[in-house]
Design an enzyme around this catalytic site. Sequence first.
Site, mmCIF file in Angstrom:
data_model
loop_
_atom_site.group_PDB
_atom_site.id
_atom_site.type_symbol
_atom_site.label_atom_id
_atom_site.label_comp_id
_atom_site.label_asym_id
_atom_site.label_seq_id
_atom_site.Cartn_x
_atom_site.Cartn_y
_atom_site.Cartn_z
ATOM 1 N N SER A 52 0.833 -1.208 0.000
ATOM 2 C CA SER A 52 0.000 0.000 0.000
ATOM 3 C C SER A 52 0.865 1.254 0.000
ATOM 4 C CB SER A 52 -0.930 0.012 1.223
ATOM 5 O OG SER A 52 -0.188 -0.166 2.402
ATOM 6 N N ASP A 90 5.585 -7.025 2.458
ATOM 7 C CA ASP A 90 4.769 -7.496 1.338
ATOM 8 C C ASP A 90 5.629 -7.847 0.134
ATOM 9 O OD1 ASP A 90 2.052 -7.754 1.753
ATOM 10 O OD2 ASP A 90 1.602 -5.652 1.315
ATOM 11 N N LYS A 120 4.640 -11.319 3.338
ATOM 12 C CA LYS A 120 3.208 -11.544 3.098
ATOM 13 C C LYS A 120 3.005 -11.604 1.596
ATOM 14 C CE LYS A 120 -0.069 -8.162 3.814
ATOM 15 N NZ LYS A 120 -0.558 -7.895 2.437
ATOM 16 N N GLU A 122 -0.244 -12.302 -1.511
ATOM 17 C CA GLU A 122 -1.676 -12.432 -1.768
ATOM 18 C C GLU A 122 -1.962 -13.750 -2.476
ATOM 19 O OE1 GLU A 122 -3.367 -9.052 -3.797
ATOM 20 O OE2 GLU A 122 -2.429 -7.635 -2.408
ATOM 21 N N GLU A 189 -8.590 -9.494 4.373
ATOM 22 C CA GLU A 189 -8.970 -8.117 3.986
ATOM 23 C C GLU A 189 -10.345 -8.132 3.336
ATOM 24 O OE1 GLU A 189 -6.255 -5.765 1.604
ATOM 25 O OE2 GLU A 189 -7.713 -4.128 1.479
HETATM 26 O O1 KIV Z 1 -0.389 -3.389 1.735
HETATM 27 C C1 KIV Z 1 -1.006 -3.257 2.799
HETATM 28 O O2 KIV Z 1 -0.908 -2.258 3.514
HETATM 29 C C2 KIV Z 1 -1.893 -4.324 3.212
HETATM 30 C C3 KIV Z 1 -2.994 -3.922 4.140
HETATM 31 C C4 KIV Z 1 -4.286 -4.239 3.537
HETATM 32 C C5 KIV Z 1 -2.847 -4.495 5.464
HETATM 33 O O3 KIV Z 1 -1.784 -5.431 2.791
#
Ligand code: KIV
Length: 271
Positions: A52, A90, A120, A122, A189
């Site tokens: 994000s 991420d 993390k 997706e 989410e």
């Molecule tokens: O990228 C991000 O900030 C996220 C949020 C939705 C937690 O994955």
Amino acid sequence: MSTTPIKPARRITIPDLMACKGVRPIVSLTAYTAPFAAILDSHMDMLLVGDSLGMVVYGMESTLPVTLEDMIRHGRTVVQATRHACIIIDMPFGSYQASPEQAFINAARVMKETGAQGVKLEGGQEMAETVAFLTARAIPVMAHIGLKPQHVHSMGGYRYQGRSDGECATVLADAKAMEQAGAFSLLLEGVQATLAAEVTRQSLRPTIGIGAGQGCDGQILVTEDMAGLFNKTPKFVRTFGAMREVLETAARDYADAVTKGTFPAEEESYV
Ligand code: KIV
């Protein structure tokens, strides 16, 4: 279950986060820069360097243009600025979807070059092989399921999940697949609240919700949303601060002082 205290004096580890399940809520926010990370650190169990940052820091339209180099630069900064929170980074769009090998090479770079404790990514059932490949090779993975912002174009927008029986079945199956693949936690989410609670009930792993109601094992928000930097926020955000107003007032007062010649004063000058 870990025997370490739930709020240790040292940096929180992945097993510490897992041990919170059923014991106490996990508290987390996003962080992308050193000053913010340093302020948030002692209050958080986990800080996520989320992709994000593309929108929040760089004003992009979506998370899609964010690069691996962006994530590594901001990830290293956040790790260096903190001592307490577990830091998760991420994996950006295009850095892990091609194959388990591509995911490992890029996730290993993230871990080596930032010092973060996990990544993390997706995905649900379609990413199970990749998550199993990573977790078998010492890369802790948080699985992001439900509304997946990197899928914005295939979804045709940002839609919360769990509106139909089919969507509910997919979210439950994604959660199960990610847990079986070895994910240490599930980030939910934009998931309808009773569905998120059911995922949480069925899973042995802690769930962390954003727009997923009260029934998760923890919560996360984008810090700048939570602190009130933006005029417009999604329905699930509660604003706990007035960051935009504070900055606007400071900017107006500074402009005023420079215009009137009252800044800098003598004590603010080298005389
Ligand atoms: O990228 C991000 O900030 C996220 C949020 C939705 C937690 O994955």
